[in-house]
Every structure is written in C-alpha cells, then in structure tokens.
Design an enzyme around this catalytic site. Sequence first.
Site, PDB file in Angstrom:
ATOM      1  N   HIS A  56     -25.428  29.342 -46.182  1.00  0.00           N
ATOM      2  CA  HIS A  56     -25.278  28.187 -46.941  1.00  0.00           C
ATOM      3  C   HIS A  56     -24.044  27.812 -47.435  1.00  0.00           C
ATOM      4  CE1 HIS A  56     -29.869  27.467 -47.757  1.00  0.00           C
ATOM      5  NE2 HIS A  56     -29.799  28.076 -46.472  1.00  0.00           N
ATOM      6  N   GLU A  58     -22.734  26.566 -50.215  1.00  0.00           N
ATOM      7  CA  GLU A  58     -22.143  26.724 -51.622  1.00  0.00           C
ATOM      8  C   GLU A  58     -22.165  28.528 -51.829  1.00  0.00           C
ATOM      9  OE1 GLU A  58     -26.564  24.934 -52.204  1.00  0.00           O
ATOM     10  OE2 GLU A  58     -24.901  25.383 -50.815  1.00  0.00           O
ATOM     11  N   CYS A  86     -30.363  25.457 -53.261  1.00  0.00           N
ATOM     12  CA  CYS A  86     -31.803  25.737 -53.086  1.00  0.00           C
ATOM     13  C   CYS A  86     -32.129  27.032 -54.185  1.00  0.00           C
ATOM     14  CB  CYS A  86     -31.964  26.361 -51.688  1.00  0.00           C
ATOM     15  SG  CYS A  86     -30.969  27.473 -51.142  1.00  0.00           S
ATOM     16  N   CYS A  89     -29.145  29.786 -53.622  1.00  0.00           N
ATOM     17  CA  CYS A  89     -27.818  29.317 -53.858  1.00  0.00           C
ATOM     18  C   CYS A  89     -27.794  29.221 -55.572  1.00  0.00           C
ATOM     19  CB  CYS A  89     -27.182  28.015 -53.222  1.00  0.00           C
ATOM     20  SG  CYS A  89     -27.253  28.475 -51.645  1.00  0.00           S
TER      21      CYS A  89
END
Length: 593
Positions: A56, A58, A86, A89
């Site tokens: 992802h 980040e 999410c 993260c």
Amino acid sequence: MTSTGIDEKFMSEALAEARAAAAVGEVPIGAVVVRAGEIVARAHNRRELDQDPSAHAEFSALCAAAQSLGRWRLSDCTVYVTLEPCCMCAGLMVNARVGRCVYGAADAKAGALGSLYDLNADSRLNHRFNVRAGVLADECREVLSSYFSGLRGTDCAGCGCGADLGAHTAHAEALACAEEDAGAAVDFGPVQRRPRRVLLAIDSFKGSVSSAQAEKAVAEGVRRVWPDAELGALPLADGGEGTLDAIAARGGELSTCEAAGPLGDRVSARMLVDGEHESAVIEMAEAAGIGYSPCTESAALAATTYGVGELMLRAVRAGAKTIYIGLGGSATNDGGAGMLQALGARLVDERGRNIAPGLAGLEHVAGIDLAPALRVLNGTRVVVLSDVENPLVGRRGALAVFGGQKGLPTDDAEALRRYDSWMVGYGRLLDAAITGARAQGLLRVPEGARTFGSVLGVPGAGAAGGLGAALLALGAELRSGVETVLDLIGFDECVRDADLVITGEGNMDEQSAAGKAPVGVARRAKRYGKPVVAVVGGRADNLDAVYGQGVDLVLPVCRRPMPLDQALDPQEATTNLICAGEAAARSYDLARL
C-alpha cells in the site's frame, strides 16, 4: 504559509503519486512522508505490480522513510496519504511512532483512522498520534472515481479491487508492539481523534415537532457527547407533509398563491419553483388536504382536486419543465377529475355538460377528453411522489382503504360498492381517453416508465383518492416518494463521509418497512456501510422488518413515563429528542469499544 496551506501542498504531492499509480494500472493511492518541511519518502500503491499484499502507498512510504532516516522511529514525521489508511497501515503508523497523519478521502469500508476504527487514539495501544482528515478530499476522491469509471468498460479482473473505495481493504492485522518509544519526538499537541461526522435526516413527529425542529434538538444532544461533531441536517419527507420544505433546502423559491380548496373555498397554497433546475414541487395537500374538510360523507362526496390542477398550471406558466407532486394527506375521492378540469380537460355527462365536482360527479361522467390538458402541459414531465401501492378500485382501492378517514361510511357496504362502481366507470373512460390521446400523438410513455393496460389496477393509481390515476392518464411517472426526495436533496453526497446517520419519526411499526421515510434513509445509508439509529416517539413490539431494511437501533425518545398529550407537547418533545441524540452518540461509542 498556514498549516492548512502546508497540508494541501503535501497532499498535492501525494496526489501526484496517486496519478502515477493509475498510469501503471494500479489503484490510484499515493503517499509522502514529511519531516521538518521536507519530503523524505514517497510511494504509490504497487500491490498488483509487486503481488505484495503490504504494498500500500503509505506502508511503502513509511518503510522508505525509515531507510532514508536510518531509524524506525518516525515520531517527528507526518504521513500524507490520499485515502484513509486501513488497519494494516494504521497499525504500522502506531509501530513507527509517527507524529501525525493527514489523509484525503475517507474509506467507509476499511478506514482505521475514523471511519471503522480510531487506531490513532486508542488508549489500549502504546502510541497515539494526531489525524487530520478531508484535505483535498474531493480531488482524492475524483482520482479514484475516474480510475474505476475507466475500468467499467474493460476487464477489471486484473485489478481485484472492485469499483469502490474498498480497494484499500485491510489485508493484515494491526502490527503489535510492546516497546516504549524512547526516541526524541516532535510535540504535535494532545492526541485527538477525528471529529465525528453525523448526518441527521429525521421525519417530522406529526402533531409535535417538524423535521427541522427534531433535527435541531437531536443535534444538541449529540454535541453533549461530541462537542466538536460535524453535523449535517437534511429535512426529510416522503412525498407528504414536509416535502416542500425538504426539497427547498436545495434551492428554489417558496411562494404562496390562492387556489381552490377541496370544498370550493379559496385557500392559500404554497409551491416551490426552482428556476435553475426548471422544476416545481407541489404538495397536493396544500390545496386539497384533509385539514380543509370536516370529513363527513357529504364532504367526501364533494371534495375536489381542482386546486391541484391550478397549482400545476401556475408551475407550467412559471417555466417548469418538471413538476414533482406529493400525494400525501388528501381530503379527496374524485379520482383527480377536478385536477383534469382545471388543466382544461373535458369531463362531461351524457348531455355534454361538465360534471359536478367530487366523487359525486363521477356518477354521471360519460366522456373524457384529455387533449386540452395535454396541450397545456406541452410535454412537461410530471413526477408523482407516493409510496402508496393501492390500485384505483376494489378491496384495496382508493375508496375501500382510504375513504373512511375522509368521511365515507365504512359500515355501509352497499354505499361503498355503489361509489366504487362510479370509480370503475370513470377509470374505464380514462382508459379510452388515454387511447385517444395516444392516437393523436399527444401522449407518449415516458422512458423507463411502467406501461399498463388499464389505470384501474395500477399500483399507486389509488393514491390521494385516485389522483394518481388521473396523473397517470397525463403521462406522469409514479416514483417512490422517499427515494425521489432523497435524490433531490442530495442525500447520497451527504452520507458518503458520515460516521453515523440518525433518522426517525413519530411512530415506527412493521409498516414503516414498506416505504416510510426513515427506512428509505436506512436503505440508502447501508449502501455506504453507515450505521443508522432511528429515534422514535413510539414503536411496535416487533420491528424485525425494520431492522432487516438497515436500521441498526430503534431508540424511543421518552425519557420517563408520561401521557401521550404531554409527550406531544413541543417543549417536552424537544427535551426528549435532546436526550435521544445524546443516547445515540453514546451508543455509537459503545459499539466501537
């Protein structure tokens, strides 16, 4: 530069990363990590390219920042990401001891920094950090929407994300950490969760408080729990009382004019004309409501919808290309004959004379010519707002079901059969008139509208004492009242970023699931995964059907035992609703523990 300007500057950099992800076929989410006003790492989503569930934006940016700075503690850093993180993260942010996170669009399906969870402010974890939400939210949302719009016409199998913000769904549990952070940190101020966003869409408590008054009281109660709550209020209606006020919130001008009342007197009636949208909204009850009638048998036989036709005529002359007509609360049983006459249609007896007003006039109608009325409307789109499914005639028809409340003798079966036979004859003449108008090219079936062989049995034709049937004869579209009102007031746009939806009405029972406004709100809210609390004055013992439609909690508002007349007192009702708003907010917090 202000802190807001700084956040927008770095969010723009994250957006550039998101667009880079889209360019290589990835879900467009981007992130940058900033320390002391400088970007130390940047990344975009690469989950499909790398076949890595942790790739992802980040997550990758945080790992890159740690490598760049040569340390895993990032307590002096701010993470900027275009979509709410999410659990995976957000968990990494806890473990990395980040000082702050700024995100753009909320993620109602997987967001862990305000939408589903508040991992940044959870006192059970050993690190907390500040969050700012909604920076350049529209731009962040547009990047995602444009990407998925482009996929709709192609094979989306390679994406594996689905055409919604669920692309950022959590793929791992939040990372655990038992160490205490002993590193130097920047003071970002006391840790705070994102302010709660609450959408209020409450129907009126009839005989007590209006929709707007109920929402104001509930808002006061919500602020007792969340003083910083971001509250949005949408006056609610389902095509009946309150429809004008609800739709007026989007624009237009409410005006008052004279029209014929149901019993012939001139009455003041409001209507909404919106020049920008070239539309008008009419509540038929404004001209022909049951409040104008003594509800005796003679009144039920004489009541006319003539004033409704006058309002329609005014709307056309004001330039309306679309007329919305709410059919709730009628005093009439004339099958809409008066409305047709006001627009110029000819309804005559065997001697060619105009029939008398009301249901009584239908006994003698021998011919109907719709052509003059259709020429007056001149292609104006007419949309009927009603959730009534009754046909024009029969045991479930307009007279059998609703006639009694307007004054017809429910204990005189022979009289009701005679009156219904008049309506049957009238309906057959409407059918013939429709056929004639189509032959002249004056009447076309609206695109997407239901077709029918006869107005007698069309669900909804019996609404407002048969006014629905007459409007169908003019080519009107029958639409769900609450669904249409929700569209017109922009409900979907407002609910998208809400944490909690509070709706309600005076009394909730099994029939509420059949189309009442609060259940319509709940169905819409569930499309976006939002929790829904309904505050109500009273409730039935069994509400399984209501819960099945999307209401999560039905909360009766009375704070102590009291007689009905006291509960209906506006001041008492306001206090009850304030307490109910407080309870709704506390129930939300309890559910998230």
